[in-house]
Design a protein around this motif. Structure first.
Motif, PDB file in Angstrom:
ATOM      1  N   UNK A 115      23.614  30.496  34.983  1.00 46.68           N
ATOM      2  CA  UNK A 115      23.697  31.299  36.047  1.00 46.68           C
ATOM      3  C   UNK A 115      25.470  31.751  36.254  1.00 46.68           C
ATOM      4  N   UNK A 116      26.169  30.685  36.044  1.00 42.21           N
ATOM      5  CA  UNK A 116      27.566  30.749  36.080  1.00 42.21           C
ATOM      6  C   UNK A 116      28.103  31.552  34.900  1.00 42.21           C
ATOM      7  N   UNK A 117      27.372  31.466  33.777  1.00 46.39           N
ATOM      8  CA  UNK A 117      27.868  32.146  32.845  1.00 46.39           C
ATOM      9  C   UNK A 117      27.624  33.650  32.992  1.00 46.39           C
ATOM     10  N   UNK A 118      26.379  34.055  33.527  1.00 44.20           N
ATOM     11  CA  UNK A 118      25.960  35.525  33.893  1.00 44.20           C
ATOM     12  C   UNK A 118      27.247  35.953  34.871  1.00 44.20           C
ATOM     13  N   UNK A 119      27.272  35.069  35.884  1.00 42.59           N
ATOM     14  CA  UNK A 119      28.384  35.544  36.839  1.00 42.59           C
ATOM     15  C   UNK A 119      29.825  36.104  36.195  1.00 42.59           C
ATOM     16  N   UNK A 120      30.096  35.082  35.297  1.00 40.91           N
ATOM     17  CA  UNK A 120      31.316  35.473  34.525  1.00 40.91           C
ATOM     18  C   UNK A 120      31.408  36.663  33.704  1.00 40.91           C
ATOM     19  N   UNK A 121      30.197  36.799  32.882  1.00 37.69           N
ATOM     20  CA  UNK A 121      30.132  38.326  32.216  1.00 37.69           C
ATOM     21  C   UNK A 121      29.983  39.230  33.085  1.00 37.69           C
ATOM     22  N   UNK A 122      29.275  39.262  34.367  1.00 39.50           N
ATOM     23  CA  UNK A 122      29.080  40.046  35.263  1.00 39.50           C
ATOM     24  C   UNK A 122      30.487  40.738  35.765  1.00 39.50           C
ATOM     25  N   UNK A 123      31.235  39.639  35.959  1.00 35.41           N
ATOM     26  CA  UNK A 123      32.756  39.989  36.759  1.00 35.41           C
ATOM     27  C   UNK A 123      33.466  40.669  35.770  1.00 35.41           C
ATOM     28  N   UNK A 124      33.529  40.285  34.465  1.00 34.29           N
ATOM     29  CA  UNK A 124      34.253  40.931  33.396  1.00 34.29           C
ATOM     30  C   UNK A 124      33.637  42.358  32.968  1.00 34.29           C
ATOM     31  N   UNK A 125      32.491  42.572  33.134  1.00 31.38           N
ATOM     32  CA  UNK A 125      32.028  43.936  32.791  1.00 31.38           C
ATOM     33  C   UNK A 125      32.264  44.901  34.011  1.00 31.38           C
ATOM     34  N   UNK A 126      32.481  44.389  35.215  1.00 32.26           N
ATOM     35  CA  UNK A 126      32.711  45.133  36.331  1.00 32.26           C
ATOM     36  C   UNK A 126      34.286  45.594  35.998  1.00 32.26           C
ATOM     37  N   UNK A 127      35.350  44.614  35.598  1.00 35.09           N
ATOM     38  CA  UNK A 127      36.598  45.042  35.340  1.00 35.09           C
ATOM     39  C   UNK A 127      36.498  46.108  34.289  1.00 35.09           C
ATOM     40  N   UNK A 128      35.963  45.869  33.239  1.00 34.82           N
ATOM     41  CA  UNK A 128      35.666  46.834  32.255  1.00 34.82           C
ATOM     42  C   UNK A 128      35.426  48.278  32.662  1.00 34.82           C
ATOM     43  N   UNK A 129      34.558  48.525  33.391  1.00 35.38           N
ATOM     44  CA  UNK A 129      33.729  49.373  34.053  1.00 35.38           C
ATOM     45  C   UNK A 129      34.998  50.110  34.878  1.00 35.38           C
ATOM     46  N   UNK A 130      35.927  49.633  35.575  1.00 31.10           N
ATOM     47  CA  UNK A 130      37.016  50.222  36.438  1.00 31.10           C
ATOM     48  C   UNK A 130      38.135  50.306  35.323  1.00 31.10           C
ATOM     49  N   UNK A 131      38.503  49.689  34.546  1.00 31.29           N
ATOM     50  CA  UNK A 131      39.484  50.022  33.425  1.00 31.29           C
ATOM     51  C   UNK A 131      39.025  51.155  33.039  1.00 31.29           C
ATOM     52  N   UNK A 132      37.980  51.636  32.659  1.00 32.60           N
ATOM     53  CA  UNK A 132      37.437  52.864  31.949  1.00 32.60           C
ATOM     54  C   UNK A 132      37.884  53.967  32.881  1.00 32.60           C
ATOM     55  N   UNK A 133      37.927  53.724  34.125  1.00 36.82           N
ATOM     56  CA  UNK A 133      38.183  55.058  35.136  1.00 36.82           C
ATOM     57  C   UNK A 133      39.923  54.927  35.236  1.00 36.82           C
TER      58      UNK A 133
END
Length: 542
Positions: A463-481
């Protein structure tokens, strides 16, 4: 908001080098940003087809001025496209549309008595048996004593008339020219001194170099300028008795901003003046410091004369980008040509470096060693590594999906505020600082990945692993903008990886979805390449 972004129009007298690109890239960054904001944007520029530099280059190449304009216009379009410039229109001052509209503007100014006839003495070379074009007259600047041609000093950027030059010579035969009387049209620039001063006082977002130059001109007093010249290449004068003359390039070229915006809006059937002085409008002029007087003094006066009295002007006037400590020089072939670097390096790497090294307030220097080190450090090791390791981890360990998770409220607010801060800096022309702010978020994303060690938590706390990756992906999504105005090709790739919708300038959270095929965003450049490129430069092999 209605936005015009006007990039300076390059002369059709040779290919573009990185020194020119560095000055013009801000226009594309600004245009892309405003589109993400949902604004109605016209990003325009074009080829300046007339003037002495064009005729001189055509003569040198053994072709006609028209052939030169076609040749270099096509080269410019290809170059800008390869670098991702998103022009809504890239026009030509030799087009029928431009010529017709310029003729209308000249007649309007003439009928309003802002253009008048005057008998003047013009520089004539008896050896060459012709009136000399400004660029064919050389001498000393009356202001600083530096080398100058008959229209502008290369040292202090002062706009001058040919008859003001000291120690005048014909550039072709080096003989001393004489003065000969002839009739010409003049623009009453002196009548608009109060208007130019008012606009300069009211404006925001002008760089310091623009403010200093416009104030200098106002302190010295504005002087009327010739509208016509004894030329055989250019826009015809729409008045009887001037069939042997053409419109001077300084006035018809800046009118290109108006004509291009009008042409672009033809199909939309919108009033072009709504973009130039509407209540919710803004106009950016993007150019080098040598073009400051034309965009802060002369063109604003013309606008007032054409009843565009209250434009909201932003002046993005850059200093110079140097190359390995020296000024770019096409004549000496001390240059990196745009087509070469795009063919041999990642276009977004070039855009990133030029934006980071943008000569915003002082001259900056392009060096091959710093370029390669910066790309390897910032784009490969930091940004590219963060994106690739996050998405590849998800593909390998989490079924190629965005895992379940929630966005940390503090981090979400931090990213939301980053949009505001970066947006403000882009509007102010502070691109280096904007990128530094964005890369702080990349640094934070890498730290989260390193500190939370998902490669370990995948076994001990899924669960913690998924949360880490989820957070990093959201950062990437916004970096794309956030990075889209600066590195559009790379951001489009990431958007394909994550199957993102069209970018917008606002916080986005992608809560679910498959991750597509992921590819390496940036390749490492061998440091030895800098030695090879410097050797190539010194041997004039570009």
């Amino acid at each position: 908001m209605k936005i015009i972004v006007g990039n300076a129009w390059p002369y059709a007298n040779g290919p573009l080098h990185l020194g020119r690109i560095a000055v013009l890239l801000p226009g594309d960054i600004i245009a892309r940003y405003h589109r993400l904001m949902g604004d109605e944007v016209i990003f325009l520029s074009g080829t300046d087809c007339h003037g002495t530099p064009v005729t001189m280059k055509a003569k040198e190449d053994g072709i006609t001025p028209l052939e030169a304009t076609i040749k270099y216009h096509n080269e410019f379009e290809k170059c800008f496209k390869s670098l991702g410039f998103s022009f809504d229109i890239f026009a030509k001052t030799s087009s029928k549309y431009h010529k017709d509209r310029v003729s209308e503007f000249i007649l309007e100014l003439y009928n309003k008595e802002y253009i008048y006839e005057k008998k003047v003495k013009q520089t004539y070379c008896e050896t060459c048996n012709e009136f000399l074009l400004d660029r064919y007259i050389e001498g000393k600047c009356p202001r600083c004593g530096g080398y100058a041609t008959g229209d502008q000093c290369e040292i202090c950027s002062e706009i001058i008339e040919a008859d003001e030059l000291l120690e005048k010579k014909c550039k072709t035969c080096k003989s001393e020219p004489k003065d000969k009387e002839t009739n010409h049209l003049f623009f009453t620039l002196s009548k608009f001194e109060k208007d130019v001063k008012r606009l300069a006082i009211e404006q925001q977002g002008w760089r310091d170099n623009a403010q200093k130059i416009v104030n200098r001109y106002l302190d010295e007093g504005l002087r009327d300028r010739a509208v016509t010249r004894d030329l055989n290449w250019g826009v015809d004068v729409p008045l009887e008795g001037y069939e042997d003359k053409k419109i001077f390039v300084w006035i018809e070229a800046v009118m290109g901003y108006l004509t291009a915006s009008m042409e672009c809006l033809q199909e939309k059937e919108e009033d072009f003046k709504e973009y130039w002085q509407g209540e919710d409008s803004r106009v950016y002029f993007v150019h080098g410091k040598d073009n400051i007087p034309f965009h802060t003094v002369i063109f604003p006066a013309i606008l007032v004369g054409l009843d565009i009295k209250n434009p909201n002007l932003r002046i993005i006037s850059s200093e110079y980008l140097k190359l390995e400590g020296k000024s770019f020089s096409a004549v000496k072939n001390w240059a990196i040509w745009a087509d070469y670097i795009v063919e041999n390096y990642n276009a977004d790497s070039v855009r990133y470096y030029l934006a980071l090294k943008s000569p915003e307030v002082r001259d900056t220097d392009f060096t091959w060693r710093d370029f390669i080190n910066t790309i390897n450090t910032d784009l490969l090791s930091s940004f590219g590594n963060f994106v690739n390791r996050t998405l590849i981890f998800s593909k390998k360990n989490l079924n190629s999906r965005i895992p379940n998770g929630t966005m940390n409220k503090k981090l979400q607010d931090e990213i939301l505020n980053l949009y505001f801060d970066v947006g403000d800096k882009i509007e102010e022309g502070k691109f280096k600082s904007a990128l530094e702010d964005i890369f702080y978020l990349i640094k934070k994303g890498n730290k989260i990945f390193d500190d939370e060690k998902p490669w370990i938590s995948i076994e001990k706390n899924r669960k913690q692993c998924c949360q880490t990756i989820y957070t990093c992906i959201q950062i990437i999504v916004n970096l794309t903008n956030l990075l889209y105005p600066f590195m559009p090709f790379t951001c489009e790739k990431i958007a394909e990886f994550l199957k993102l919708e069209e970018p917008i300038w606002s916080f986005v959270e992608k809560k679910e979805g498959l991750i597509g095929e992921v590819e390496v965003l940036f390749e490492r450049i061998d440091k030895k390449k800098s030695i090879e490129e410097l050797k190539r430069l010194k041997e004039k092999k570009f």
